[in-house]
Enzyme design. Structure first.
Site, mmCIF file in Angstrom:
data_model
loop_
_atom_site.group_PDB
_atom_site.id
_atom_site.type_symbol
_atom_site.label_atom_id
_atom_site.label_comp_id
_atom_site.label_asym_id
_atom_site.label_seq_id
_atom_site.Cartn_x
_atom_site.Cartn_y
_atom_site.Cartn_z
ATOM 1 N N CYS A 2 -13.847 -2.804 43.912
ATOM 2 C CA CYS A 2 -14.408 -4.025 43.354
ATOM 3 C C CYS A 2 -14.535 -4.027 41.827
ATOM 4 C CB CYS A 2 -15.765 -4.338 43.963
ATOM 5 S SG CYS A 2 -15.759 -4.268 45.765
ATOM 6 N N ALA A 52 -11.957 -4.748 49.757
ATOM 7 C CA ALA A 52 -12.660 -4.455 51.005
ATOM 8 C C ALA A 52 -12.248 -3.092 51.546
ATOM 9 C CB ALA A 52 -12.368 -5.542 52.040
ATOM 10 N N VAL A 53 -13.215 -2.182 51.682
ATOM 11 C CA VAL A 53 -12.961 -0.821 52.150
ATOM 12 C C VAL A 53 -13.843 -0.468 53.351
ATOM 13 C CG1 VAL A 53 -13.107 1.633 51.524
ATOM 14 C CG2 VAL A 53 -12.154 -0.026 49.901
ATOM 15 N N GLY A 79 -18.144 0.307 44.148
ATOM 16 C CA GLY A 79 -18.161 1.732 44.432
ATOM 17 C C GLY A 79 -18.389 2.053 45.890
ATOM 18 N N ASP A 103 -22.310 -0.298 52.812
ATOM 19 C CA ASP A 103 -23.166 0.525 51.960
ATOM 20 C C ASP A 103 -23.876 -0.324 50.915
ATOM 21 O OD1 ASP A 103 -20.642 0.079 50.796
ATOM 22 O OD2 ASP A 103 -20.788 1.842 49.515
ATOM 23 N N SER A 379 -8.237 12.215 45.335
ATOM 24 C CA SER A 379 -7.568 12.859 44.212
ATOM 25 C C SER A 379 -8.176 14.221 43.915
ATOM 26 C CB SER A 379 -7.685 11.960 42.972
ATOM 27 O OG SER A 379 -7.366 12.655 41.781
ATOM 28 N N GLY A 380 -7.397 15.097 43.298
ATOM 29 C CA GLY A 380 -7.886 16.401 42.862
ATOM 30 C C GLY A 380 -8.422 16.395 41.449
#
Length: 616
Positions: A2, A52-53, A79, A103, A379-380
């Site tokens: 977002c 949207a996650v 986030g 969340d 990701s690393g």
């Protein structure tokens, strides 16, 4: 993930300002391609663009909580809070009722239950605004490590804010301008916390809350690195690192959309991919999907240098085969890297031309390709800052230099593939006025003054605590901002497991001798994850994000620089040294201009397209 924006004005009725909020919110459309929303109140106007996650149907924003027809709290939120399920269960036991599975709603109820102290309970990456209509105050909150960006612009009677500067600059009363200090911040490799380059604009510092009320703007800190005695022995420390990583990765695999990992074949990304594969297998899911960036002919024609000793491809493939991932190579050529549309998209995403040259464009193109198949990527990033992976961590000359170690190591030119300095083409009088060495020294001293110590920190241990702190509070911000802008430009959420504050805090307080117990970089991470990695990958020497070695890329840059030199009306020309520019573009010139050309060409495009004025 977002994009958020908003306007607080205590002297105006913002219910009449929908067109302005719509304009500000539109600038965040790339960060939230799935939906948009606006909430208007008498003195607060909030805008939101949604990627949207989690809870696809129920998580629409701005989101509010009401009681008896009265709005208690409203947020525009960006986030992920990874411990939201535990918080939701606790809040439910305390009597809170939830209407969604998001969340975002948990954050609202956490504020209602615990007040402003609720931020200390959050584990995640986030940047959000909370407006309380009952008291008419705003909270701007940013996660502990600064993974997600958030900017604010104090006004005469309130504040403007947004995920990116462009949201604030869309307000009719704001014009983008950069003064001498801002230009020094842009050119140097410093990333001062809170500094946003543009005049009047500030960045919410990591681990901080900005409170806005009728008395003005008030900044407070809710988290910072602290020095604590490390009492665990080596075996316990390694086990604890692994325990934390297992928990972190499991939490960050939660999503209601397709998910993948970014895999370079280095220790960091390989560890995340391998642990993800293990966690997904335990859930009966998988295989993990992984992506790597490559360049046409890169592996076959690779030439080692003092930063990169090996190409990524063979190592990424070895790890993918080892864990059985569904792996994809995104192969780029010079035409794609030099494409004007791609470079314009990168500049628009970053708001500033202070990037990594082809490294920014390739990252954008990698993320664009990944987004076609996944919405979330692990990701690393940041393992080098946490565990001490960069080569200059282990170079006494860089470590003990009286400046930032990466500056002493000459990184500003070499990271993008060249060996010159970024400011090589700038006017000598301008450079004298900017005093870049003095600016870097000032920022370095400020950073050193913040470092927490133990009474027993002496000698090399004391200095390495300082070096670690500098990387965790300054250098990592450069890379996190880069990754956020490139990924959100295409609507991809990138999660950064190594930035979990529990891991960062634990390893920061681990003695340096323990972090290098096997005589190598990132000893703790290697020991903690070796069982899930092939030896080829576990033993690989650190190699930074790849940069094209195609001579055609340098030739294309020089060609564009020649066009710039011939354009007397180019907006960047007053900033350049005409003699140096002429020498760099003369027939037969062969000295390296890559980092300098990338900066100058980027600055010219920036001044042309953003309407930014320089007040030097």
């Amino acid at each position: 993930m977002c994009g958020i924006t908003g306007w607080i004005s205590y002297d105006n009725d913002l219910t009449t300002q929908r067109p302005t909020l719509e304009a500000m919110t539109r600038t965040m459309a790339c960060r939230g391609p799935d939906a948009g929303g606006i909430w208007l109140g008498p003195h607060a106007a909030l805008g939101h663009r949604r990627l949207a996650v989690i809870d696809i149907d129920g998580g629409k924003q701005p989101m509010s909580v009401a009681h008896d027809g009265r709005t208690l709290i409203v947020t525009t939120y960006s986030g992920e809070v990874y411990n939201y399920r535990e918080l939701r269960a606790e809040l439910t036991q305390l009597g809170h009722a939830f209407r969604t599975n998001s969340d975002t709603e948990v954050v609202l109820h956490a504020y209602l239950e615990w007040g402003e102290a609720f931020v200390e309970r959050l584990n995640g990456m986030y940047a959000f605004a909370l407006w309380d209509p009952r008291t008419e105050h705003l909270l701007l909150v940013r996660d502990r490590m600064g993974i997600k960006p958030l900017f604010y612009y104090p006004t005469r009677d309130g504040v403007l804010f947004g995920s990116e500067p462009k949201a604030v600059h869309a307000h009719p009363d704001v014009r983008p301008a950069v003064d001498a200090e801002g230009l020094a911040e842009l050119i140097t490799f410093t990333k001062t916390p809170g500094h946003a380059v543009y005049k009047g604009l500030h960045e919410v510092r990591p681990g901080h809350v900005v409170r806005v009320d009728r008395n003005g703007v008030h900044v407070s800190r809710y988290w910072a690195l602290e020095a604590r005695e490390h009492t665990d022995d080596l075996d316990t420390t390694v086990a604890r690192v692994r325990e934390l990583l297992d928990d972190i990765v499991a939490r960050q695999l939660i999503a209601d959309v397709p998910l993948c990992t970014l895999l370079s074949g280095g220790l960091d990304s390989s560890a995340i991919t391998a642990l993800s594969a293990k966690a997904l297998a335990a859930q009966g899911s998988g295989p993990v999907r992984s992506f790597a960036v490559d360049f046409t002919g890169y592996t076959e024609n690779f030439t080692p240098d003092d930063l990169r000793g090996t190409p990524d491809g063979p190592y990424a493939h070895a790890l993918a085969e080892h864990v059985g991932s569904d792996h994809h190579d995104i192969v780029l050529d010079t035409a794609a890297l030099m494409d004007p549309g791609h470079r314009a998209a990168v500049l628009a995403a970053r708001d500033l031309p202070n990037g990594f040259g082809d490294g920014d464009t390739s990252l954008y193109l990698l993320f664009k390709a990944v987004r076609e198949q996944s919405t979330v990527a692990l990701s690393g990033e940041s393992a080098d800052e946490v565990f001490g992976g960069y080569r200059w961590f282990h170079d006494p000359e860089s470590v003990y230099a009286d400046t930032f170690p990466w500056v002493a190591a000459g990184l500003s030119g070499r990271f993008s593939g060249g060996n010159s300095v970024r400011e090589a083409l700038l006017d000598r009088a301008l450079l004298k006025r900017l005093d870049l060495p003095g600016y870097e020294q000032q920022r370095y001293r400020e950073a050193l003054a913040e470092v927490p110590y133990l009474d027993g920190d002496t000698g090399h241990q004391r200095r390495m605590r300082e070096v670690s702190y500098l990387h965790l509070t300054r250098f990592v911000q450069i890379l996190l901002d880069r990754k956020d802008r490139a990924s959100m430009a295409v609507g991809l959420e990138v999660r950064v497991p190594f930035c979990d504050h529990r891991l960062v805090d634990y390893v920061f307080n681990t003695p340096w001798a323990m972090k290098t117990f096997d005589g190598r970089e990132k000893s703790l991470l290697r020991a903690a994850t070796r069982d899930v990695l092939p030896d080829l990958v576990a033993d690989r020497v650190k190699s930074p994000y790849p940069s094209t070695q195609d001579p055609g890329y340098n030739e294309a840059l020089r060609s564009e620089l020649k066009e710039l030199a011939a354009d007397r009306d180019a907006p960047v020309r007053p900033l350049l040294d005409s003699e140096v520019l002429a020498a760099a573009t003369a027939a037969g010139a062969d000295h390296d201009v890559r980092p300098a050309a990338e900066l100058v060409l980027g600055m010219d495009a920036w001044l042309r397209t953003t309407g930014t004025t320089l007040e030097l």
